[in-house]
Design a protein around this motif. Structure first.
Motif, short mmCIF file in Angstrom:
data_model
loop_
_atom_site.label_atom_id
_atom_site.label_comp_id
_atom_site.label_asym_id
_atom_site.label_seq_id
_atom_site.Cartn_x
_atom_site.Cartn_y
_atom_site.Cartn_z
N GLU A 125 0.85 -1.19 0.00
CA GLU A 125 0.00 0.00 0.00
C GLU A 125 0.89 1.23 0.00
O GLU A 125 2.09 1.14 0.26
N SER A 162 2.21 4.18 1.88
CA SER A 162 2.30 4.50 3.29
C SER A 162 1.87 5.94 3.56
O SER A 162 1.80 6.77 2.65
N GLU A 163 1.58 6.23 4.81
CA GLU A 163 1.22 7.60 5.19
C GLU A 163 2.36 8.56 4.89
O GLU A 163 2.15 9.70 4.49
N GLU A 164 3.59 8.07 5.10
CA GLU A 164 4.77 8.90 4.79
C GLU A 164 4.83 9.22 3.30
O GLU A 164 5.11 10.36 2.90
N ILE A 206 2.30 9.27 1.09
CA ILE A 206 1.21 10.18 0.76
C ILE A 206 1.50 11.59 1.26
O ILE A 206 1.27 12.58 0.56
N GLY A 207 2.02 11.69 2.49
CA GLY A 207 2.34 13.00 3.05
C GLY A 207 3.39 13.72 2.23
O GLY A 207 3.31 14.95 2.02
N ILE A 249 -7.48 10.39 -2.66
CA ILE A 249 -6.78 11.12 -1.59
C ILE A 249 -6.72 12.61 -1.91
O ILE A 249 -6.94 13.47 -1.05
N LYS A 257 -8.41 15.67 0.10
CA LYS A 257 -7.51 16.70 0.63
C LYS A 257 -7.96 18.10 0.23
O LYS A 257 -7.89 19.03 1.02
#
Length: 207
Positions: free
Chosen positions: A116, A118-120, A122-123, A157, A161
């Motif tokens: 997937e 990761s949040e990192e 995507i951030g 996403i 956002k």
């Protein structure tokens, strides 16, 4: 214990797309070279990790941060091409069909492999988009099931956002994807210049 040639062949066999026959040809090619060539090549390999870094803006591998592409004032700084890997970025640059900036995901959505974004990851992408105030995001994922899932994940996403009040000062960027001049199931890494140019020029805006 392996002899030096067999050991070298086993290393070359680990390269993508290199079979045993090609690996042996490469090993015997090196055997015919002089000592200066071998030492120079060995030094370049040894220094590979020491002299390269990841660009803090786009994730590209470079000997500088920001990388030469991000630092180039002549690039279109309002268009961001999101690619799965550094190999895909290199393919676009070699083809010379795109003059905007890039963002390397260094990953993809692949349920079969348990992968997937990761949040990192995507951030990092969202920060790049907002810092640039990008007007168009080209999601240049490969025309495979994983590429489709990655595209729809990023698109969702971005829509969340830019519609949840966090980005009131920024306009929702246009989201597009490469057209299917690329063969379904193929890879950007192996596409020729004409194919990449066609896929870019005929890119489709997400709905």
């Amino acid at each position: 214990m392996q002899d030096p040639i067999s050991k070298l062949v086993s290393f070359f066999n680990k390269f993508p797309g290199i079979g045993n026959k090609s690996a042996r040809r490469m090993a015997f090619f090196l055997l015919r070279q002089d000592e200066a060539f071998l030492r120079s090549m060995g030094g370049a390999i040894a220094e590979l990790k020491d002299n390269l870094t990841r660009c803090g803006e786009c994730g590209n591998v470079s000997d500088s941060d920001p990388c030469a592409i991000c630092a180039d004032a002549l690039r279109d700084r309002h268009t961001l091409c999101v690619v799965e890997s550094i190999d895909d970025l290199a393919s676009f640059e070699q083809a010379g069909v795109y003059n905007g900036l890039y963002h390397v995901l260094d990953g993809k959505v692949s349920p079969m492999d348990g992968q997937e974004l990761s949040e990192e990851c995507i951030g990092f992408l969202l920060k790049h988009i907002t810092d640039l105030e990008a007007e168009e995001i080209i999601i240049a994922t490969n025309p495979k099931m994983e590429g489709d899932l990655t595209y729809f994940t990023i698109k969702e996403i971005l829509r969340e956002k830019f519609t949840d009040g966090e980005q009131e000062k920024l306009k929702m960027p246009k989201i597009s994807r490469l057209a299917f001049g690329l063969p379904v199931g193929g890879s950007i890494e192996f596409a020729d210049r004409v194919t990449l140019h066609t896929a870019l020029e005929a890119r489709v805006v997400g709905k």
